[in-house]
Each structure stands twice: as structure tokens, then as C-alpha cells.
Design an enzyme around this catalytic site. Structure first.
Site: not given
Lengths: 288, 261
Positions: A104, B51-53
Site C-alpha cells: 500500500h 486505519y490505513e484508509s
């Protein structure tokens, strides 16, 4: 300047066989309607890019649109595997799928580099992992100032980026909010871009620093309400978690996937009709 | 021995206990998210969940099903883009604890979430890296929560997605990785910690009712037990009711999908 267009016209004009195509949206605002239209128009040989392929790329891969996938997490979030993606990688069905695998952090950096017109991204990443041995696109550079060795990966520069957003005004300026993922970077990194939106408004009335894509960086804006279903659009509708669960069963076998794709995508005229068929199917299943 | 809690419950509770109040925690979806949100309701109300979002300081009332659920954005102190999360906040060195799950790990807590079998002709294609390779290296410390079996605790990984202690000893330090690495692996059977010298995972706490034999049977290498290995404190009434309430409210909010968390 962005042209307000029908989605079918925008896809026909902007997405060609063999293109590098990025449909972005991190769980939120995933451009499902646009993905379906690409399937309907029978595009082939696409080099797809997306951090989290999600159901939309599972459908596009299973439909035979893709020759390559660049990605960083290929699962059905909260559910398990993407079966069509796995079938393509493990068995070459319906066509062999080349993969360019990243993390990511890498892909996010690579979109930033693309938007900044740089050839590669640099990050402190992958140290100690197998990526450097197995993935030729993951290399390293030495910092000219400190001597530190850092990961270097090619930037993402799609031929076309497609994103979904909440609103656009008459001129085609686009506003999105909530979880933003890499949408802005994807659009700015791409040669061409399409944005589907929930709503067309007179004025965006957005505060300063809001995430706005000015009309002049977008090629086509298309009004497609609910165009991100079964993902969600913050302020408009919730994620259809039940569909994500159902997809596991639909996609597990080639035949059930093909039947679903034919009924819901190939034999529907557009996303409005898709939602109607999906809705009636849902009701039948509930009765059963 | 009969107990009034499940092995999954003691795993989640034990993992939650590891998260200290005030810690800045980068949370993976699934078991880590459940444990971190349980901790926030118990002893760690000031833990900051990232959170990675993009949500920073998320305080969801029910568990998110996906890493980018709307409830994370709605309850966060701030929502930033995905590049910013990874560049400024994780790589920038702002994260105390990386809280990860794993498909497979080895005795040095290297993690594989990429493939089973040959990389180019995989037997099983797993989802891949996600944020884990950089979480495992940039977070100051790492916690791993995973169900223990011979499928998950393996002698040799087919692919190292995320670095633990690599070949053990000071191998990790020698690469210049900034974070200290894994401090504990919490399973449904026990808690393991890396040995101070060799960095090999060692059982330091066995959950009530679990035998050493069962732990050995579910580990793909000859697992060691530390000299001061003890029994895990069973979950308290408050821990159990808080966890069950959280899961029940999650199931009510998400329908049957709630169990997926």
C-alpha cells in the site's frame, strides 16, 4: 474542461484496448458503474492498476478485460478471497494475468510520484522482505546526502483514471469527501480521467482546503447516482456488506460467475438497469 | 477443564491488554481491530487508532467490517488521504504500535500474506501485502494476533511479506529497519514473545486449560517455552461482557455480516 457526458460515451472515448487504467477508491466511492461499462463495451488487454482490486476488478478480470494487474491488496474486504482474481493468477482463467505486486505504502507513493511527474517513488519500505528478490520492479536507490538505501519503484502514470465522487457543479468541478484514498493522485497522474458523481449541483459550496478536482483536470463527468454500489458514498448510502458476502458464493465457480455477469452486466443497458435487476434478484433470494 | 470463555475470546482479550493507554496504534482489520477497539473500551480510552484508509483517532461504536468503513471516518479526529497516512504518519515515525494479523508466520515472526507455494506458480494466491511491510518496519513496536495452527505457524515461509526478526539474532537491526519489531504474538492458545538473544518466539504465557502438548501440536517448529512461563490471567467478567457487547452491537449493525469481523 470536463464535459458532462453519458458514462457509455465517456468510456468509449477515453478507455481503449491495452490502456493502463486505474479505477481508484479505497473501500469508499469505488467506481462500479464505470467498471461495468468497461465490461459491457468489451475492452481487452487492459493493464489495471488499483490498490485494493475489490469486487470491481474481480468482475473485470473474470470478464476477460485485463492482461495485467498492479495492486497491493487483493482480497474481498471482511470476507476472504477474490475468486476470479485467484483463478486468473493460479489457473490463467479466463486469460493469464500478469501481476505487478506492491505494498500500500509503495502504490500510494507511486501515485504521488506520477501526479508529481516523477519517474519513480522513493520510500523506506520492503526491507527484509522477499519483494526485492521476486519482483523486478522493486529496486533501491542510495540517498546522495546520507547514504541510506531506500526502496525505489516506478511511478504510476495511467492512460486513464476513473473515480467516483459525491458532487460536481455545472462546469464539472468535482467535490469528494470522507475516505479519499488515492483518487486525487490517480486523476492527476493520468493522461485522461473520468469522474462519475452522485449529484449535479449549481454550486459546490465547499470550504477552503476541500478536496476538489477542478474541471480542467477532468475529461468527462458523468451523473451516475449510486454508481459506487455495493461500496458506499459518504453522505449518500452505506456499504452493502451483504453483497460483499454474497459475492463470495457468486464468484467461487466460473459458471455461477458467468451467469451472474451475463444477467447483471452484459445484458443490462446501464447501471440503472443493473441496479433494477440486482434489486429484483435480491428480492427473489429473500423469498427463497 | 471447562471454562466460561472461548479460545477466541481469551485471544482477543489478551491482545487488547497489550495495548497501553495513550498508545498511537496503526490497526489492521479483523482481529487487531477487534482487540484495539476492546482495549479502547477498557483500560485504554486514550489510545489513538489509525486505519490505513486515512482515519486518525477513529472511535467506532461498532467494529468496521472493512478497512475503509464510513464509521471510521465519521468518528475520527481527522481523515487524511492514503498517501498522507503512509508518508507522514507511518513513515514519519508517529506510530507506537503496529497491530497486525497474519496468514503465516515463522519462529522469527516474519509474516507471509502473499502466496503459498512458488511465487510464480502459486498453490494459493493470498491477498498480498496491504500496509503490513511498512507497518512492521516503521511502527516502533509490533503486536501480532493470529490463530495458532500448523498452517499458520510454519517452519519456513514461502514468501516474506513483512519482516520480523529475519534470520534471528541482530539480523533485523543490521538492516537499519527503524522499528524495534514484534514484541508479542497473541494466539488462541498462548502468548509468545521473542527471546532477547535469539529472537526466536518463545511461549511465555499459556491460556487456561491449554496444554503444552497442544501448543506443540499446533506449531510447525519445535517451540520453546520460557523458564518463567506462566498461565494467562483468564478474562475478567468486565472484559468478557465488554467484548460480547461490542460483537453483539456489531452484528446488530451489520446484520449477519457482523460475524466476519
Amino acid at each position: 474542461m470536463a464535459q458532462w457526458s453519458l458514462l457509455s460515451e465517456a468510456i468509449a472515448a477515453c478507455v481503449h484496448d491495452g490502456d493502463i487504467v486505474a479505477l481508484e477508491g479505497f473501500t469508499h466511492l469505488i467506481p462500479f458503474a464505470a467498471g461495468h461499462e468497461i465490461i459491457r463495451q468489451g475492452r481487452r488487454g487492459l493493464a489495471l492498476v488499483r490498490m485494493t482490486p475489490d469486487l470491481i476488478y474481480d468482475q473485470m478480470i473474470g470478464a476477460g478485460c485485463a492482461a495485467k494487474l498492479t495492486f497491493s491488496w487483493g482480497g474481498n474486504p471482511g470476507v476472504g478471497s477474490l475468486h476470479r482474481f485467484r483463478d486468473a493468477v493460479e489457473n490463467g482463467w479466463p486469460a493469464p494475468l500478469a501481476i505487478e505486486e506492491r505494498s500500500h505504502s509503495d502504490l500510494a507513493n507511486a501515485y504521488v510520484a506520477g501526479a508529481a511527474n516523477l519517474p519513480f517513488a522513493v520510500l523506506r519500505g520492503y526491507v527484509g522482505s522477499s519483494f526485492e528478490q521476486m519482483c523486478p520492479h522493486i529496486r533501491s536507490v542510495t540517498c546522495p546526502f546520507t547514504g541510506e538505501r531506500l526502496a525505489a519503484t516506478p511511478s504510476i502514470r495511467p492512460d486513464v483514471a476513473i473515480v467516483h465522487a459525491q458532487k460536481a457543479d455545472r462546469k464539472g468541478n468535482v467535490l469528494l469527501w470522507g475516505i479519499l484514498g488515492v483518487q486525487k493522485e490517480a486523476v492527476l497522474a493520468a493522461k485522461r480521467s473520468i469522474v462519475t458523481v452522485e449529484e449535479r449541483v449549481e454550486s459546490l459550496d465547499a470550504p477552503a482546503n476541500a478536496c476538489i478536482l477542478p474541471s480542467w483536470v477532468v475529461d468527462a463527468v458523468c451523473l451516475v447516482p449510486q454508481g459506487a454500489r455495493p461500496s458506499y458514498a459518504h453522505g449518500y448510502y452505506e456499504r452493502d456488506n451483504a453483497f460483499y458476502l454474497r459475492w463470495d458464493a457468486i464468484s467461487r465457480q466460473r459458471e455461477s460467475f458467468r451467469a451472474w455477469l451475463k444477467e447483471h452486466v452484459l445484458e443490462t443497458a446501464d447501471f440503472v438497469q443493473y441496479l433494477r435487476v440486482l434489486g429484483s434478484g435480491g428480492r427473489q433470494e429473500a423469498v427463497r | 477443564m471447562k471454562s466460561d470463555f472461548t479460545s477466541e475470546e481469551i485471544m482477543t482479550v489478551s491482545a487488547a491488554r497489550m495495548l497501553r493507554n495513550g498508545a498511537i496504534c496503526f490497526v489492521g482489520i479483523g482481529l487487531p481491530s477487534t482487540a484495539a477497539n476492546l482495549a479502547r473500551r477498557l483500560h485504554a480510552p486514550d489510545a489513538v487508532l489509525i486505519y490505513e484508509s486515512g482515519p486518525i483517532g477513529a472511535k467506532p461504536a461498532v467494529l468496521p467490517l472493512s478497512i475503509g468503513d464510513g464509521i471510521l471516518a465519521e468518528t475520527a479526529d481527522s481523515v487524511v488521504s492514503t498517501p498522507e497516512i503512509f508518508r507522514y504518519w507511518l513513515q514519519g515515525g508517529r506510530v507506537d504500535i503496529g497491530f497486525l494479523g497474519a496468514a503465516q508466520l515463522d519462529r522469527f515472526v516474519n509474516i507471509n500474506t502473499t502466496v503459498i507455494g512458488d511465487y510464480f506458480r502459486p498453490k494459493v494466491r493470498l491477498p498480498g501485502a496491504g500496509g503490513a511491510p511498512e507497518i512492521s518496519t516503521s511502527a516502533k513496536e509490533v503486536l501480532v494476533v493470529v490463530k495458532q495452527s500448523r498452517r499458520s505457524f510454519v517452519e519456513k515461509l514461502d514468501f516474506i511479506t513483512s519482516a520480523g526478526f529475519l534470520s534471528g539474532g541482530d539480523a533485523r537491526e543490521r538492516t537499519g529497519i527503524p522499528g524495534k519489531g514484534p514484541v508479542a504474538v497473541i494466539t488462541d492458545l498462548c502468548i509468545l514473545r521473542p527471546d532477547r538473544q535469539t529472537r526466536e518466539l518463545t511461549v511465555t504465557s499459556v491460556h487456561p486449560g491449554i496444554t503444552g502438548e497442544r501448543i506443540r501440536a499446533n506449531t510447525g517448529w519445535e517451540v520453546r517455552f520460557s523458564d518463567d512461563c506462566r498461565m494467562t490471567e483468564p478474562p475478567t467478567g468486565l472484559e468478557l461482557t465488554t467484548l460480547r457487547d461490542l460483537l453483539a452491537r456489531t452484528a446488530a449493525a451489520h446484520g449477519s455480516a457482523g460475524v466476519a469481523a
